[in-house]
Design a protein around this motif. Sequence first.
Motif, short mmCIF file in Angstrom:
data_model
loop_
_atom_site.label_atom_id
_atom_site.label_comp_id
_atom_site.label_asym_id
_atom_site.label_seq_id
_atom_site.Cartn_x
_atom_site.Cartn_y
_atom_site.Cartn_z
N ASP A 1 -3.52 1.97 8.17
CA ASP A 1 -4.34 0.77 8.27
C ASP A 1 -3.47 -0.44 7.92
O ASP A 1 -2.92 -0.52 6.81
CB ASP A 1 -5.53 0.87 7.31
N ILE A 2 -3.32 -1.37 8.86
CA ILE A 2 -2.38 -2.49 8.70
C ILE A 2 -3.11 -3.80 8.92
O ILE A 2 -3.82 -3.96 9.92
CB ILE A 2 -1.21 -2.38 9.70
N LEU A 3 -2.94 -4.75 8.01
CA LEU A 3 -3.53 -6.09 8.14
C LEU A 3 -2.47 -7.14 7.86
O LEU A 3 -1.85 -7.13 6.79
CB LEU A 3 -4.70 -6.27 7.17
N LEU A 4 -2.26 -8.03 8.83
CA LEU A 4 -1.41 -9.20 8.62
C LEU A 4 -2.32 -10.41 8.47
O LEU A 4 -3.04 -10.77 9.41
CB LEU A 4 -0.45 -9.42 9.79
N GLU A 5 -2.29 -11.01 7.30
CA GLU A 5 -3.12 -12.18 7.07
C GLU A 5 -2.56 -13.40 7.81
O GLU A 5 -1.44 -13.37 8.33
CB GLU A 5 -3.25 -12.45 5.57
N GLU A 6 -3.32 -14.46 7.85
CA GLU A 6 -2.98 -15.65 8.61
C GLU A 6 -1.56 -16.15 8.30
O GLU A 6 -1.17 -16.25 7.14
CB GLU A 6 -4.00 -16.75 8.31
N TYR B 1 -2.21 9.02 4.15
CA TYR B 1 -2.87 7.73 4.44
C TYR B 1 -1.96 6.61 3.98
O TYR B 1 -1.37 6.66 2.89
CB TYR B 1 -4.21 7.65 3.70
N THR B 2 -1.82 5.59 4.83
CA THR B 2 -1.00 4.41 4.51
C THR B 2 -1.83 3.15 4.72
O THR B 2 -2.50 3.01 5.76
CB THR B 2 0.25 4.35 5.40
N GLU B 3 -1.77 2.24 3.76
CA GLU B 3 -2.47 0.96 3.88
C GLU B 3 -1.49 -0.17 3.55
O GLU B 3 -0.79 -0.13 2.55
CB GLU B 3 -3.67 0.91 2.93
N ILE B 4 -1.45 -1.17 4.43
CA ILE B 4 -0.55 -2.31 4.25
C ILE B 4 -1.32 -3.60 4.49
O ILE B 4 -1.96 -3.76 5.53
CB ILE B 4 0.63 -2.25 5.24
N VAL B 5 -1.27 -4.51 3.51
CA VAL B 5 -1.82 -5.85 3.68
C VAL B 5 -0.70 -6.84 3.38
O VAL B 5 -0.10 -6.80 2.30
CB VAL B 5 -3.01 -6.12 2.73
#
Length: 286
Positions: A75-80, A18-22
């Motif tokens: 799971d990848i999230l690029l913030e504003e 599992y990989t998570e990136i914020v």
Amino acid sequence: MKEKITIDDLKKNNLAGYTEIVLKKLPHKTSGKKTYTVGNAKLSPAVYLDDNGVPCYYLIQLGGGYIEGEYYETDILLEENSQAILSTQASNKVYKSENGIPSKQYTKIRLEKNSVLEFVNDSVILYKDAVYHQKTDIYLEENSTLIYSDGITAGWSPDGKLFQYSEARIKTDIYLENELIYLDNLKITPKDYEVQSLGILEEYKNFGTMVVIDKRINKELVATLRKVAKESSSDVKFGISLLEKNGFIVRVLGHLTQDIQKTMMSIHNYLRKEFFEFDELDLRKY
């Protein structure tokens, strides 16, 4: 994002990795607000390829390849206002499935307002009798930009014959402001039909796909990109089609993955210069 996943959680959910990136925008660069991996999945430290403040991360698979029944999740999230480059370290290998149980990869990507993601996947290599399912869901908010590419090869078998894997399913859904604007559902079962036949791979061995979403895309830009791709191409066949909203898709057929990558990267680099005034992308893998 999920609560922190542990080794015990992996076992309960049959997850191999599992990989998570914020990612968060700072005054002069984008930085990792949270990067977390567990199991056979790892993530490189941020690499800044130039002085634009855009980090590049390499997704790493420690197991050497996917074995039957393994499930990986990213799971990848690029913030504003953030911007990043992601790539696989090398081609993912999918080994044989003696019992017909698929190896699976699920990826979820979210791009908040004004964020930019360049995601370059290496082609998947399926071994003889492999079964592989890949699902990618991408959610874009207003004014975000996506450049996403992946591909699949003719596979590998001990006798050198092509397309000896059992099944490959690659499904990609892209949503813009919660509206589905792109749905690609590819299923290849070589034992059921001749994959290289007319109307499918047209006698070519490998293929690649690139999807670009940006509000600046129009017919004139696509016409220019067709010329750019044609000038860079060698022994490939390609097509570029506008989506109904804010995007286009590129399909490339070729005998060599290097030729396919060259064609798609010519488009990618043109957009980097046109949209962001960036230099050509050098992922330092080849």
